[in-house]
Design a protein around this motif. Structure first.
Motif, PDB file in Angstrom:
ATOM      1  N   UNK A   1      96.714  80.768 -19.618  1.00  0.00           N
ATOM      2  CA  UNK A   1      96.060  79.608 -19.046  1.00  0.00           C
ATOM      3  C   UNK A   1      94.590  79.684 -19.407  1.00  0.00           C
ATOM      4  N   UNK A   2      93.926  78.584 -19.271  1.00  0.00           N
ATOM      5  CA  UNK A   2      92.515  78.543 -19.608  1.00  0.00           C
ATOM      6  C   UNK A   2      91.733  77.968 -18.447  1.00  0.00           C
ATOM      7  N   UNK A   3      90.491  78.227 -18.465  1.00  0.00           N
ATOM      8  CA  UNK A   3      89.601  77.702 -17.440  1.00  0.00           C
ATOM      9  C   UNK A   3      88.336  77.206 -18.125  1.00  0.00           C
ATOM     10  N   UNK A   4      87.882  76.047 -17.723  1.00  0.00           N
ATOM     11  CA  UNK A   4      86.643  75.527 -18.293  1.00  0.00           C
ATOM     12  C   UNK A   4      85.469  75.783 -17.358  1.00  0.00           C
ATOM     13  N   UNK A   5      85.664  76.649 -16.363  1.00  0.00           N
ATOM     14  CA  UNK A   5      84.609  76.860 -15.368  1.00  0.00           C
ATOM     15  C   UNK A   5      83.312  77.359 -16.003  1.00  0.00           C
ATOM     16  N   UNK A   6      83.377  78.250 -16.986  1.00  0.00           N
ATOM     17  CA  UNK A   6      82.162  78.716 -17.635  1.00  0.00           C
ATOM     18  C   UNK A   6      81.485  77.577 -18.391  1.00  0.00           C
ATOM     19  N   UNK A   7      82.266  76.789 -19.123  1.00  0.00           N
ATOM     20  CA  UNK A   7      81.696  75.649 -19.850  1.00  0.00           C
ATOM     21  C   UNK A   7      81.076  74.656 -18.873  1.00  0.00           C
ATOM     22  N   UNK A   8      81.703  74.453 -17.740  1.00  0.00           N
ATOM     23  CA  UNK A   8      81.151  73.544 -16.733  1.00  0.00           C
ATOM     24  C   UNK A   8      79.821  74.085 -16.198  1.00  0.00           C
ATOM     25  N   UNK A   9      79.798  75.367 -15.860  1.00  0.00           N
ATOM     26  CA  UNK A   9      78.568  75.958 -15.318  1.00  0.00           C
ATOM     27  C   UNK A   9      77.434  75.951 -16.337  1.00  0.00           C
ATOM     28  N   UNK A  10      77.757  76.282 -17.581  1.00  0.00           N
ATOM     29  CA  UNK A  10      76.719  76.422 -18.597  1.00  0.00           C
ATOM     30  C   UNK A  10      76.212  75.089 -19.147  1.00  0.00           C
ATOM     31  N   UNK A  11      77.117  74.184 -19.456  1.00  0.00           N
ATOM     32  CA  UNK A  11      76.711  72.938 -20.124  1.00  0.00           C
ATOM     33  C   UNK A  11      77.276  71.682 -19.467  1.00  0.00           C
ATOM     34  N   UNK A  12      77.883  71.848 -18.289  1.00  0.00           N
ATOM     35  CA  UNK A  12      78.461  70.713 -17.542  1.00  0.00           C
ATOM     36  C   UNK A  12      79.533  69.974 -18.338  1.00  0.00           C
ATOM     37  N   UNK A  13      80.324  70.754 -19.106  1.00  0.00           N
ATOM     38  CA  UNK A  13      81.399  70.174 -19.903  1.00  0.00           C
ATOM     39  C   UNK A  13      82.555  69.763 -19.003  1.00  0.00           C
TER      40      UNK A  13
END
Length: 53
Positions: free
Chosen positions: A11-23
Motif C-alpha cells: 500500500x502507499x501513503x501520500x502523507x509525506x507528499x501532502x506534508x511537504x508540498x501539499x500534494x
C-alpha cells in the motif's frame, strides 16, 4: 500462492507528499486506469488490434 520473492501486500501513503508540498491527487484510480487504457490504445493501435483478435 505467492511465488518466492513476491510481495504479499503493498500500500502507499501520500502523507509525506501532502506534508511537504501539499500534494493531493486529482484523479481517482478508476478514472486514471480508464484514461491510461484509452491513451495506450491510441498510442499503440497495433497492440490493441493484436490482443483483441
Amino acid at each position: 500462492m505467492p511465488r518466492n520473492g513476491d510481495v504479499v501486500f503493498t500500500h502507499t501513503s501520500i502523507s509525506l507528499a501532502w506534508r511537504e508540498i501539499r500534494y493531493k491527487p486529482a484523479t481517482d484510480l478508476q478514472r486514471g486506469l480508464k484514461k491510461f487504457v484509452c491513451w495506450y490504445m491510441d498510442y499503440y493501435p497495433q497492440s490493441a488490434k493484436k490482443s483483441s483478435s
